[in-house]
Design an enzyme around this catalytic site. Sequence first.
Site, PDB file in Angstrom:
ATOM      1  N   GLU A  72      -6.874  55.966  17.982  1.00 52.03           N
ATOM      2  CA  GLU A  72      -7.916  56.814  18.567  1.00 52.03           C
ATOM      3  C   GLU A  72      -8.970  56.010  19.316  1.00 52.03           C
ATOM      4  O   GLU A  72      -9.274  54.883  18.947  1.00 52.03           O
ATOM      5  CB  GLU A  72      -8.665  57.542  17.441  1.00 52.03           C
ATOM      6  CG  GLU A  72      -7.810  58.497  16.678  1.00 52.03           C
ATOM      7  CD  GLU A  72      -8.517  59.021  15.434  1.00 52.03           C
ATOM      8  OE1 GLU A  72      -9.752  59.148  15.432  1.00 52.03           O
ATOM      9  OE2 GLU A  72      -7.808  59.310  14.455  1.00 52.03           O
ATOM     10  N   CYS A  98      -5.540  50.612   8.351  1.00 50.16           N
ATOM     11  CA  CYS A  98      -6.476  49.606   7.852  1.00 50.16           C
ATOM     12  C   CYS A  98      -6.131  49.311   6.396  1.00 50.16           C
ATOM     13  O   CYS A  98      -5.667  50.194   5.679  1.00 50.16           O
ATOM     14  CB  CYS A  98      -7.895  50.166   7.935  1.00 50.16           C
ATOM     15  SG  CYS A  98      -9.177  49.006   7.411  1.00 50.16           S
ATOM     16  N   CYS A 131     -13.260  56.591   3.786  1.00 51.03           N
ATOM     17  CA  CYS A 131     -12.790  56.441   5.170  1.00 51.03           C
ATOM     18  C   CYS A 131     -11.378  56.965   5.371  1.00 51.03           C
ATOM     19  O   CYS A 131     -10.466  56.618   4.620  1.00 51.03           O
ATOM     20  CB  CYS A 131     -12.863  54.969   5.565  1.00 51.03           C
ATOM     21  SG  CYS A 131     -12.388  54.667   7.269  1.00 51.03           S
ATOM     22  N   GLU A 173     -10.073  47.044  10.823  1.00 54.15           N
ATOM     23  CA  GLU A 173     -11.128  46.073  10.504  1.00 54.15           C
ATOM     24  C   GLU A 173     -11.013  44.941  11.537  1.00 54.15           C
ATOM     25  O   GLU A 173     -10.099  44.111  11.448  1.00 54.15           O
ATOM     26  CB  GLU A 173     -10.939  45.569   9.068  1.00 54.15           C
ATOM     27  CG  GLU A 173     -11.747  44.347   8.694  1.00 54.15           C
ATOM     28  CD  GLU A 173     -13.242  44.434   9.008  1.00 54.15           C
ATOM     29  OE1 GLU A 173     -13.875  45.451   8.689  1.00 54.15           O
ATOM     30  OE2 GLU A 173     -13.775  43.476   9.600  1.00 54.15           O
ATOM     31  N   SER A 204     -18.154  45.925  14.291  1.00 55.29           N
ATOM     32  CA  SER A 204     -18.496  46.360  12.941  1.00 55.29           C
ATOM     33  C   SER A 204     -17.507  45.802  11.928  1.00 55.29           C
ATOM     34  O   SER A 204     -16.297  45.832  12.144  1.00 55.29           O
ATOM     35  CB  SER A 204     -18.469  47.889  12.910  1.00 55.29           C
ATOM     36  OG  SER A 204     -18.809  48.352  11.630  1.00 55.29           O
ATOM     37  N   SER A 238     -21.121  46.939   7.561  1.00 53.48           N
ATOM     38  CA  SER A 238     -21.044  48.186   6.801  1.00 53.48           C
ATOM     39  C   SER A 238     -21.446  47.882   5.371  1.00 53.48           C
ATOM     40  O   SER A 238     -20.608  47.532   4.547  1.00 53.48           O
ATOM     41  CB  SER A 238     -19.616  48.737   6.854  1.00 53.48           C
ATOM     42  OG  SER A 238     -19.276  48.990   8.195  1.00 53.48           O
ATOM     43  N   LEU A 239     -22.715  48.031   5.084  1.00 54.61           N
ATOM     44  CA  LEU A 239     -23.228  47.650   3.770  1.00 54.61           C
ATOM     45  C   LEU A 239     -23.038  48.797   2.766  1.00 54.61           C
ATOM     46  O   LEU A 239     -22.441  48.628   1.710  1.00 54.61           O
ATOM     47  CB  LEU A 239     -24.703  47.243   3.900  1.00 54.61           C
ATOM     48  CG  LEU A 239     -25.324  46.543   2.697  1.00 54.61           C
ATOM     49  CD1 LEU A 239     -24.551  45.300   2.294  1.00 54.61           C
ATOM     50  CD2 LEU A 239     -26.783  46.180   3.002  1.00 54.61           C
ATOM     51  N   HIS A 240     -23.571  49.951   3.073  1.00 53.97           N
ATOM     52  CA  HIS A 240     -23.356  51.190   2.311  1.00 53.97           C
ATOM     53  C   HIS A 240     -23.826  51.176   0.862  1.00 53.97           C
ATOM     54  O   HIS A 240     -23.587  52.154   0.137  1.00 53.97           O
ATOM     55  CB  HIS A 240     -21.887  51.623   2.326  1.00 53.97           C
ATOM     56  CG  HIS A 240     -21.298  51.800   3.706  1.00 53.97           C
ATOM     57  ND1 HIS A 240     -22.016  52.225   4.792  1.00 53.97           N
ATOM     58  CD2 HIS A 240     -20.030  51.615   4.167  1.00 53.97           C
ATOM     59  CE1 HIS A 240     -21.222  52.279   5.854  1.00 53.97           C
ATOM     60  NE2 HIS A 240     -20.018  51.922   5.506  1.00 53.97           N
ATOM     61  N   ASN A 279     -19.537  61.569   6.711  1.00 56.90           N
ATOM     62  CA  ASN A 279     -18.672  62.553   7.329  1.00 56.90           C
ATOM     63  C   ASN A 279     -17.631  62.913   6.294  1.00 56.90           C
ATOM     64  O   ASN A 279     -16.877  62.044   5.849  1.00 56.90           O
ATOM     65  CB  ASN A 279     -17.987  61.863   8.509  1.00 56.90           C
ATOM     66  CG  ASN A 279     -17.954  62.744   9.711  1.00 56.90           C
ATOM     67  OD1 ASN A 279     -17.329  63.800   9.689  1.00 56.90           O
ATOM     68  ND2 ASN A 279     -18.636  62.302  10.754  1.00 56.90           N
TER      69      ASN A 279
HETATM   70  N1  SAH Z   1     -13.718  48.308   9.579  1.00 55.02           N
HETATM   71  C1  SAH Z   1     -14.985  48.255  10.218  1.00 55.02           C
HETATM   72  C2  SAH Z   1     -15.141  49.239  11.377  1.00 55.02           C
HETATM   73  C3  SAH Z   1     -14.631  50.626  11.181  1.00 55.02           C
HETATM   74  S1  SAH Z   1     -15.532  52.041  10.811  1.00 55.02           S
HETATM   75  C4  SAH Z   1     -16.100  48.462   9.220  1.00 55.02           C
HETATM   76  O1  SAH Z   1     -15.812  48.713   8.077  1.00 55.02           O
HETATM   77  O2  SAH Z   1     -17.260  48.296   9.584  1.00 55.02           O
HETATM   78  C5  SAH Z   1     -17.083  52.166  11.483  1.00 55.02           C
HETATM   79  C6  SAH Z   1     -18.107  52.657  10.449  1.00 55.02           C
HETATM   80  O3  SAH Z   1     -17.872  53.994   9.996  1.00 55.02           O
HETATM   81  C7  SAH Z   1     -18.141  51.787   9.203  1.00 55.02           C
HETATM   82  O4  SAH Z   1     -19.475  51.538   8.871  1.00 55.02           O
HETATM   83  C8  SAH Z   1     -17.494  52.683   8.175  1.00 55.02           C
HETATM   84  O5  SAH Z   1     -17.837  52.291   6.882  1.00 55.02           O
HETATM   85  C9  SAH Z   1     -18.023  54.036   8.591  1.00 55.02           C
HETATM   86  N2  SAH Z   1     -17.288  55.176   8.056  1.00 55.02           N
HETATM   87  C10 SAH Z   1     -15.995  55.301   7.757  1.00 55.02           C
HETATM   88  N3  SAH Z   1     -15.715  56.506   7.275  1.00 55.02           N
HETATM   89  C11 SAH Z   1     -16.878  57.195   7.263  1.00 55.02           C
HETATM   90  C12 SAH Z   1     -17.249  58.509   6.871  1.00 55.02           C
HETATM   91  N4  SAH Z   1     -16.358  59.346   6.383  1.00 55.02           N
HETATM   92  N5  SAH Z   1     -18.548  58.869   7.028  1.00 55.02           N
HETATM   93  C13 SAH Z   1     -19.456  58.010   7.518  1.00 55.02           C
HETATM   94  N6  SAH Z   1     -19.171  56.767   7.912  1.00 55.02           N
HETATM   95  C14 SAH Z   1     -17.888  56.346   7.777  1.00 55.02           C
END
Ligand code: SAH
Length: 350
Positions: free
Chosen positions: A91, A111, A118, A159, A190, A213-215, A289
């Site tokens: 995509e 991935c 995700c 990734e 990212s 992507s810390l989260h 999301n």
């Molecule tokens: N693999 C990389 C880039 C891919 S995703 C990474 O992990 O950074 C880009 C961003 O979207 C990342 O921060 C990922 O954690 C976030 N992401 C993935 N699924 C998501 C979801 N369902 N809701 C919000 N953010 C999401």
Amino acid sequence: MNENLKSMTMAEIGGVLKELGQPAFRAKQVFTWLHKGVKSYDEMSNLPQGLRAELTSRYPICAPEVVRKQESQKDGTIKYLWRLSDGNCVETVLMRYHYGNTVCISSEVGCRMGCAFCASTLGGLVRKLEPFEMLDQVLFTQIDSGLPISHIVLMGIGEPLDNFDNVMRFLELVNSADGMNISMRHISLSTCGLVPKIDELAKRKLQITLSVSLHAPNDEVRNTIMPVNKAYPTEQLLAACRRYYAETSRRISFEYAMIHGVNDSAEHAKELIHRLKGLPAHFNLIPLNHVEESPLKPSTRDAVAKFQKTLEDAGIPATVRRTLGGDIDASCGQLRRKYTKERSAPANSR
Ligand code: SAH
């Protein structure tokens, strides 16, 4: 070595052409045509017929095909599902911001990082993308949409740091003055936090923006949603971010998906502030999301607003990411997932 000319630098194309007995100036001609998105050597009108035929048989030009194209009625976001030459799909999302048209591209088919929230990782990793397959996403999104692309984010499926060499080559190609000439300062990469690769990237001293992507503010929370944290816990990750900043002077952008009851309390915000002390950073708060297969839910608007204010009050700039394309499954991996599921469903259930 890459066998696809579109993954090669101009110098490498020059090497191939030299072996075919061609003069040095042809390299720039071929490179320029390929980076305009031609689909056949016959379109390269300034090349001799014999060379066109030879290149056609030795180095076929690949281009992705549009399988699905969805355009948001709300904000003009366009999502493409492409079929690659081996049948796999990825995509790309085109977003229209005030500062320019931005494409979000995929770096892998699937991935292997396994983040709990995700959609891209649900079927695991199929394969890494070649440099030209990343370039093609930018090129053919621009051609199909007719909209000039000025910004790129590597935030689609995959990734990027798990496909390090191909991604580095892609950056070099897309930045080339004889190609798309997209400035490194207009590119964000990212990562979920592959520490050794962050250090390797720092050494390249690119002007790109690194998004991490810390989260989560600590290992306790991060271990439950991101398996990569077991290999590279938050202390190591944040130390790598500090080294990255020391090496490049580029402020790190942190992504933080806000998940109801998991990482969105006032305590979590305070812990983040404490752990980031002294590191110039920016936070992108993304209301989760919802992915069908996952029990995780987005934080409330109120929780997001409070979290943002706590960070801002402590001097950490934080923006709540505007969600574009919500009506077209425009977040990571959702469209590919839907398509793959439909294709594998028995015919009578379609
Ligand atoms: N693999 C990389 C880039 C891919 S995703 C990474 O992990 O950074 C880009 C961003 O979207 C990342 O921060 C990922 O954690 C976030 N992401 C993935 N699924 C998501 C979801 N369902 N809701 C919000 N953010 C999401």
